[in-house]
Design a protein around this motif. Sequence first.
Motif, short mmCIF file in Angstrom:
data_model
loop_
_atom_site.label_atom_id
_atom_site.label_comp_id
_atom_site.label_asym_id
_atom_site.label_seq_id
_atom_site.Cartn_x
_atom_site.Cartn_y
_atom_site.Cartn_z
N ASN A 222 41.56 54.29 22.51
CA ASN A 222 42.89 53.99 23.04
C ASN A 222 42.91 53.49 24.48
OD1 ASN A 222 42.34 56.32 24.44
ND2 ASN A 222 44.22 57.38 23.87
N ASN A 223 41.76 53.43 25.14
CA ASN A 223 41.73 52.82 26.47
C ASN A 223 40.35 52.24 26.74
OD1 ASN A 223 40.29 55.18 26.87
ND2 ASN A 223 41.23 55.64 28.83
N ASN A 224 40.33 51.22 27.60
CA ASN A 224 39.06 50.57 27.93
C ASN A 224 39.30 49.65 29.11
OD1 ASN A 224 36.38 49.92 27.81
ND2 ASN A 224 36.44 48.99 25.79
N GLN A 225 38.23 49.13 29.63
CA GLN A 225 38.30 48.14 30.70
C GLN A 225 37.22 47.10 30.48
OE1 GLN A 225 38.08 51.01 33.69
NE2 GLN A 225 35.92 51.42 33.46
N MET A 226 37.46 45.91 31.02
CA MET A 226 36.50 44.83 30.80
C MET A 226 36.77 43.68 31.75
SD MET A 226 38.12 43.32 27.25
CE MET A 226 37.47 41.68 27.23
N ALA A 227 35.74 42.86 31.93
CA ALA A 227 35.88 41.60 32.65
C ALA A 227 36.04 40.53 31.58
CB ALA A 227 34.65 41.33 33.50
N PHE A 228 36.90 39.55 31.85
CA PHE A 228 37.13 38.51 30.86
C PHE A 228 37.60 37.23 31.53
CE2 PHE A 228 41.15 40.63 31.40
CZ PHE A 228 42.10 39.63 31.36
N GLU A 229 37.53 36.16 30.78
CA GLU A 229 38.05 34.87 31.24
C GLU A 229 39.25 34.51 30.39
OE1 GLU A 229 36.57 30.26 31.62
OE2 GLU A 229 35.14 31.85 32.05
N ASP A 230 40.36 34.24 31.04
CA ASP A 230 41.59 33.89 30.33
C ASP A 230 41.50 32.42 29.91
OD1 ASP A 230 44.15 33.39 29.40
OD2 ASP A 230 45.13 34.51 31.00
N PRO A 231 41.59 32.13 28.62
CA PRO A 231 41.48 30.74 28.16
C PRO A 231 42.63 29.85 28.62
CG PRO A 231 42.06 32.18 26.32
CD PRO A 231 41.81 33.06 27.50
N GLN A 232 43.76 30.45 29.00
CA GLN A 232 44.90 29.65 29.43
C GLN A 232 44.71 29.05 30.81
OE1 GLN A 232 48.19 32.34 29.04
NE2 GLN A 232 48.21 32.21 26.82
N ASP A 233 44.13 29.81 31.73
CA ASP A 233 43.96 29.30 33.09
C ASP A 233 42.50 29.22 33.54
OD1 ASP A 233 43.34 31.95 33.51
OD2 ASP A 233 45.03 32.36 34.84
N ASN A 234 41.56 29.57 32.65
CA ASN A 234 40.12 29.51 32.92
C ASN A 234 39.71 30.25 34.20
OD1 ASN A 234 39.50 27.99 30.61
ND2 ASN A 234 40.08 26.10 31.66
N GLN A 235 40.36 31.37 34.45
CA GLN A 235 39.99 32.19 35.59
C GLN A 235 39.45 33.53 35.10
OE1 GLN A 235 42.31 32.26 39.17
NE2 GLN A 235 43.79 30.84 38.28
N PHE B 264 43.20 48.49 29.64
CA PHE B 264 44.33 48.72 28.76
C PHE B 264 44.37 50.18 28.35
CE2 PHE B 264 40.96 47.54 25.75
CZ PHE B 264 41.05 48.58 24.83
N ARG B 265 45.55 50.59 27.93
CA ARG B 265 45.74 51.93 27.39
C ARG B 265 46.83 51.87 26.34
NH1 ARG B 265 44.21 56.99 27.26
NH2 ARG B 265 45.75 58.62 27.22
N GLN B 266 46.52 52.35 25.16
CA GLN B 266 47.53 52.43 24.11
C GLN B 266 48.41 53.62 24.41
OE1 GLN B 266 45.30 52.62 20.47
NE2 GLN B 266 44.79 50.45 20.51
N VAL B 267 49.73 53.38 24.37
CA VAL B 267 50.68 54.43 24.70
C VAL B 267 50.78 55.44 23.57
CG1 VAL B 267 53.07 54.93 25.33
CG2 VAL B 267 51.95 52.89 26.21
N GLY B 268 50.64 54.98 22.35
CA GLY B 268 50.69 55.87 21.21
C GLY B 268 52.00 55.80 20.45
N ILE B 269 52.94 55.03 20.95
CA ILE B 269 54.23 54.88 20.26
C ILE B 269 54.24 53.52 19.58
CG2 ILE B 269 56.74 54.83 20.54
CD1 ILE B 269 56.31 56.29 23.23
N GLY B 270 54.05 53.48 18.30
CA GLY B 270 54.13 52.24 17.54
C GLY B 270 53.14 51.17 17.94
N GLY B 271 51.97 51.57 18.39
CA GLY B 271 50.96 50.58 18.75
C GLY B 271 51.22 49.86 20.05
#
Length: 170
Positions: free
Chosen positions: A63-76, A82-89
């Motif tokens: 339900n939670n994690n962290q990561m480095a990533f590249e956004d395909p929309q802005d290439n940055q 993230f953390r799932q709240v637990g209410i309806g996904g």
Amino acid sequence: GVAVGIFNQTKFLQMFGKKSVITSYLVDHAGNVLAHPQESLVSTGANLREVPIVKALIESPINNNQMAFEDPQDNQRYLGAFRQVGIGGVGVVSQVLEAKAFETANRVKYRSILVAGIILFLSFAVVYFFSTTITRPIRVLVQLTREIAKGNFLIKVKPKGRDEITELTS
């Protein structure tokens, strides 16, 4: 949508406002934006499923994690969590530009290198000037020895100091 409808939407969206370098937003189990600092994404019902951090939120067995990533929309490059709240996904996603996140660390690194360089320069300067206090009397002694080797015994020298070189000069 139910969570957004329960609260006063303006106050709810302010929680995800533009108060820091971190962008936080709320998405549902399909990646649809429920709250975002860019209100246009909320009003148009944007889907961020293709953003790697949102994709990880949707597909993650934890339900939670962290990561480095590249956004395909802005290439940055971003650092995200993230953390799932637990209410309806529903999940909360926070992301920051990698360059912005490391800006302070890079500034500290630059200042550290600068301070180290200054200390190194000062150290060499102190060692150089200290070494001249040792080498100068030895050079004078060498010069006196050459004069004596030439047969000039009328040399007048006033030794200074209380070390072995002064004793030898005397």
